[in-house]
Design a protein around this motif. Structure first.
Motif, PDB file in Angstrom:
ATOM      1  N   ARG A   1       4.144  -5.020  -0.436  1.00 32.36           N
ATOM      2  CA  ARG A   1       4.062  -3.733   0.273  1.00 32.36           C
ATOM      3  C   ARG A   1       4.459  -3.843   1.741  1.00 32.36           C
ATOM      4  O   ARG A   1       4.890  -2.857   2.340  1.00 32.36           O
ATOM      5  CB  ARG A   1       2.668  -3.139   0.142  1.00 32.36           C
ATOM      6  CG  ARG A   1       1.596  -3.840   0.940  1.00 32.36           C
ATOM      7  CD  ARG A   1       0.245  -3.171   0.768  1.00 32.36           C
ATOM      8  NE  ARG A   1      -0.757  -3.727   1.652  1.00 32.36           N
ATOM      9  CZ  ARG A   1      -0.966  -3.317   2.898  1.00 32.36           C
ATOM     10  NH1 ARG A   1      -0.222  -2.344   3.405  1.00 32.36           N
ATOM     11  NH2 ARG A   1      -1.885  -3.872   3.644  1.00 32.36           N
ATOM     12  N   LEU A   2       4.323  -5.033   2.345  1.00 30.33           N
ATOM     13  CA  LEU A   2       4.738  -5.224   3.730  1.00 30.33           C
ATOM     14  C   LEU A   2       6.223  -5.583   3.794  1.00 30.33           C
ATOM     15  O   LEU A   2       6.793  -6.025   2.790  1.00 30.33           O
ATOM     16  CB  LEU A   2       3.901  -6.327   4.377  1.00 30.33           C
ATOM     17  CG  LEU A   2       2.405  -6.035   4.507  1.00 30.33           C
ATOM     18  CD1 LEU A   2       1.675  -7.260   5.050  1.00 30.33           C
ATOM     19  CD2 LEU A   2       2.151  -4.829   5.397  1.00 30.33           C
ATOM     20  N   PRO A   3       6.859  -5.444   4.946  1.00 30.32           N
ATOM     21  CA  PRO A   3       8.272  -5.816   5.046  1.00 30.32           C
ATOM     22  C   PRO A   3       8.518  -7.316   4.948  1.00 30.32           C
ATOM     23  O   PRO A   3       9.651  -7.725   4.702  1.00 30.32           O
ATOM     24  CB  PRO A   3       8.677  -5.286   6.429  1.00 30.32           C
ATOM     25  CG  PRO A   3       7.689  -4.215   6.740  1.00 30.32           C
ATOM     26  CD  PRO A   3       6.406  -4.687   6.136  1.00 30.32           C
TER      27      PRO A   3
ATOM     28  N   THR B   1      10.532  -6.246  -0.926  1.00 37.23           N
ATOM     29  CA  THR B   1       9.434  -5.947  -0.020  1.00 37.23           C
ATOM     30  C   THR B   1       9.509  -4.515   0.474  1.00 37.23           C
ATOM     31  O   THR B   1      10.465  -3.786   0.202  1.00 37.23           O
ATOM     32  CB  THR B   1       9.425  -6.916   1.184  1.00 37.23           C
ATOM     33  OG1 THR B   1      10.581  -6.658   1.999  1.00 37.23           O
ATOM     34  CG2 THR B   1       9.465  -8.366   0.734  1.00 37.23           C
ATOM     35  N   ASN B   2       8.444  -4.117   1.211  1.00 34.62           N
ATOM     36  CA  ASN B   2       8.319  -2.757   1.726  1.00 34.62           C
ATOM     37  C   ASN B   2       8.172  -1.746   0.589  1.00 34.62           C
ATOM     38  O   ASN B   2       8.567  -0.592   0.706  1.00 34.62           O
ATOM     39  CB  ASN B   2       9.518  -2.386   2.611  1.00 34.62           C
ATOM     40  CG  ASN B   2       9.180  -1.276   3.593  1.00 34.62           C
ATOM     41  OD1 ASN B   2       8.104  -1.248   4.153  1.00 34.62           O
ATOM     42  ND2 ASN B   2      10.118  -0.362   3.796  1.00 34.62           N
TER      43      ASN B   2
ATOM     44  N   ASP C   1       5.181  -0.213  -1.822  1.00 28.33           N
ATOM     45  CA  ASP C   1       3.729  -0.115  -1.922  1.00 28.33           C
ATOM     46  C   ASP C   1       3.317   0.314  -3.324  1.00 28.33           C
ATOM     47  O   ASP C   1       3.630   1.433  -3.756  1.00 28.33           O
ATOM     48  CB  ASP C   1       3.212   0.895  -0.881  1.00 28.33           C
ATOM     49  CG  ASP C   1       1.696   0.957  -0.831  1.00 28.33           C
ATOM     50  OD1 ASP C   1       1.046   0.016  -1.320  1.00 28.33           O
ATOM     51  OD2 ASP C   1       1.160   1.954  -0.311  1.00 28.33           O
TER      52      ASP C   1
ATOM     53  N   ASP D   1      12.654   2.418   1.180  1.00 26.66           N
ATOM     54  CA  ASP D   1      13.575   1.525   1.891  1.00 26.66           C
ATOM     55  C   ASP D   1      13.260   0.082   1.484  1.00 26.66           C
ATOM     56  O   ASP D   1      12.529  -0.633   2.167  1.00 26.66           O
ATOM     57  CB  ASP D   1      13.420   1.710   3.400  1.00 26.66           C
ATOM     58  CG  ASP D   1      14.513   1.000   4.188  1.00 26.66           C
ATOM     59  OD1 ASP D   1      15.430   0.433   3.560  1.00 26.66           O
ATOM     60  OD2 ASP D   1      14.443   0.997   5.431  1.00 26.66           O
TER      61      ASP D   1
ATOM     62  N   ARG E   1       5.795  -2.214  11.806  1.00 27.41           N
ATOM     63  CA  ARG E   1       6.577  -2.099  10.565  1.00 27.41           C
ATOM     64  C   ARG E   1       7.990  -1.611  10.866  1.00 27.41           C
ATOM     65  O   ARG E   1       8.965  -2.125  10.307  1.00 27.41           O
ATOM     66  CB  ARG E   1       5.868  -1.142   9.601  1.00 27.41           C
ATOM     67  CG  ARG E   1       6.554  -1.009   8.243  1.00 27.41           C
ATOM     68  CD  ARG E   1       5.821   0.006   7.394  1.00 27.41           C
ATOM     69  NE  ARG E   1       4.522  -0.471   6.961  1.00 27.41           N
ATOM     70  CZ  ARG E   1       4.296  -1.069   5.786  1.00 27.41           C
ATOM     71  NH1 ARG E   1       5.308  -1.248   4.948  1.00 27.41           N
ATOM     72  NH2 ARG E   1       3.097  -1.463   5.452  1.00 27.41           N
TER      73      ARG E   1
ATOM     74  N   ILE F   1      11.469  -3.677  10.044  1.00 21.76           N
ATOM     75  CA  ILE F   1      12.549  -3.151   9.203  1.00 21.76           C
ATOM     76  C   ILE F   1      13.878  -3.172   9.959  1.00 21.76           C
ATOM     77  O   ILE F   1      14.921  -3.587   9.410  1.00 21.76           O
ATOM     78  CB  ILE F   1      12.205  -1.735   8.709  1.00 21.76           C
ATOM     79  CG1 ILE F   1      11.005  -1.782   7.756  1.00 21.76           C
ATOM     80  CG2 ILE F   1      13.417  -1.103   8.006  1.00 21.76           C
ATOM     81  CD1 ILE F   1      10.488  -0.418   7.363  1.00 21.76           C
TER      82      ILE F   1
END
Length: 460
Positions: free
Chosen positions: A46-48, A85-86, A88, A418, A449, A453
């Motif tokens: 869920r995180l970049p 990644t990114n 959620d 994204d 965040r 990105i």
């Protein structure tokens, strides 16, 4: 590619050590009896950025532990595991979405919340969860950029390495943190800190402390910080003696603590860490709604390493309390969850429905499977157990309707997600290293965040 000879498609949710180890082990598993031709693994985060608690749960002045990332990077850098990644889970993608695109789903989301501590005053504004503080000083993008550090005297509750990390970071001078990867806002916050004394309270005795020997010894080498241990806090029962005789680690911890009790002379440092044993917190005292003290009860060992209260209470003048009493898992939308244990309901990694039957094709591994205990070695054995069951079940899986690897990307793109990939992480990694290079630092961590990105896209 026909459905009869395609690879097994597996989604793993959570790109910390647990998820990466599970991906690695599954990528090397023997699938010859499953009816699938090889395996295709997508690792969601869920995180970049990947790496979970190794990136966001290890103190920045412990680069030795952060070297675990080097091994994890080698796994993801091979190219046979796709990092996404990114994304959620629960917002960008649901279990039903994943089951449409994958034959099996593995959850490895870890435990990131603070465990509850049911004592009066715990909800006061200056009563902080250690996990939240760690996330702040590690530059987690979901946490505020500022942290209140107005207290001169602080209590830390707990007898594990997280308690030591919190105490050390609070007591350490900010300039001594500069060689690490701490973000600029963390440095500025620590620079303005008013802390002078940090009191660490452990409910049990020295032989029951869960400190690692190396981490404890490091505490004694922090510049201009004295470590003080009261000899009156030392007590050993038969269980303690047995633990010392059985474990070299316990023996080293007790020796280090004993050496500190023998120190002579006054403290000369400008900051101090006080280690207190056999003190159980019973109330956080407040005045006008703000923390003004801590009440503890003196405990005594009962012979089996547990303790009981003595009725002897002490009050300590502190203006903030940090609770380092453990981590706790968070429920995931649509996934059976054990609210008492803080884990996904499971048996050896097979997820269980409320009625007790196995949820077909759904698994878990790591802390969200067994709880927040154990080290990296346990995480690997956890992953091996889960993957073994997944492979043995694979022949009976209900096959995904849209297994083409491009299909999930098209789905996420249509939702406006994204998605970042391994190549994007490499760009962020290079950007952070470039930030640190002029200052002789390995990296400076990007915090927000949005900035992560941008750096991943090469437009920062």
């Amino acid at each position: 590619m026909t459905d009869s000879n395609r690879p097994l498609r597996v989604a793993i949710v959570g790109a910390g050590p647990a998820g990466i180890y599970a991906s690695d082990i599954l990528s090397k598993a023997d699938l010859s009896q499953t009816g699938f031709d090889g395996v295709g693994i997508d690792l969601f985060e869920r995180l970049p950025a990947p790496f979970g608690l190794v990136r966001y749960g290890v103190a920045p002045d412990h680069p030795r532990i952060k070297q675990i990332i080097v091994a994890l990077q080698k796994v993801l850098g091979r190219g046979d595991i796709r990092l996404l990644t990114n994304v959620d889970f629960g917002t960008d993608v649901t279990l039903e979405d994943l089951q449409r695109h994958y034959d099996a789903v593995v959850f490895s989301t870890g435990s990131i919340k603070d465990a509850a501590l049911a004592i009066p005053g715990v909800d006061a504004p200056e009563s902080y969860g250690a996990a939240d503080f760690v996330s702040w000083y590690d530059g987690h993008p979901d946490y505020p950029r500022e942290w209140p550090l107005e207290a001169e005297t602080v209590a830390v509750l707990g007898a594990g390495n997280v308690a030591l990390d919190v105490a050390r970071v609070l007591a350490k001078h900010a300039d001594d943190m500069l060689p690490t990867e701490i973000p600029a806002n963390v440095y500025e916050g620590l620079k303005a800190s008013k802390v002078k004394d940090v009191h660490v309270f452990a409910r049990r005795g020295p032989a029951q402390a869960k400190f690692s020997p190396l981490e404890l010894r490091e505490l004694g080498h922090v510049p201009d910080v004295d470590v003080l241990v009261d000899p009156e806090d030392f007590e050993f029962d038969e269980g303690s003696e047995a633990a010392i005789a059985k474990s070299n680690q316990t023996k080293q911890v007790v020796k280090t603590l004993t050496d500190w009790t023998l120190k002579e002379g006054e403290s000369t440092a400008s900051r101090r860490i006080h280690l207190h044993f056999l003190h159980a917190p019973v109330e956080i005292l407040t005045t006008d709604g703000h923390v003004s003290g801590l009440r503890t009860e003196r405990t005594r060992l009962t012979g089996d390493t547990s303790v009981e209260g003595t009725g002897d209470f002490h009050e300590w003048d502190v203006q903030a309390v940090y609770r380092a009493v453990g981590y706790f898992g968070s429920p995931l939308p649509g996934i059976p969850f054990d609210e008492l244990a803080g884990v996904i309901s499971n048996h050896e990694g097979r997820v269980l429905a409320p009625e007790g039957e196995t949820v077909p094709g759904v698994y878990c591994t790591g802390w969200i499977k067994r709880g927040p205990v154990g080290l990296i070695g346990h995480t690997k054995s956890d992953a091996s157990e889960t993957v073994k069951h997944l492979v043995s079940d694979a022949a009976g899986f209900t096959r995904a309707q849209q297994p083409d690897p491009q299909a999930i990307l098209d789905f996420l793109q249509a939702k406006g997600v994204d998605v970042l990939t391994w190549t994007d992480w490499e760009s962020l990694d290079a950007f952070e290293r470039a930030l640190g290079e002029p200052h002789g630092r390995e990296r400076v961590k990007v915090v927000s965040r949005e900035d992560m990105i941008k750096a991943s896209r090469g437009i920062a």
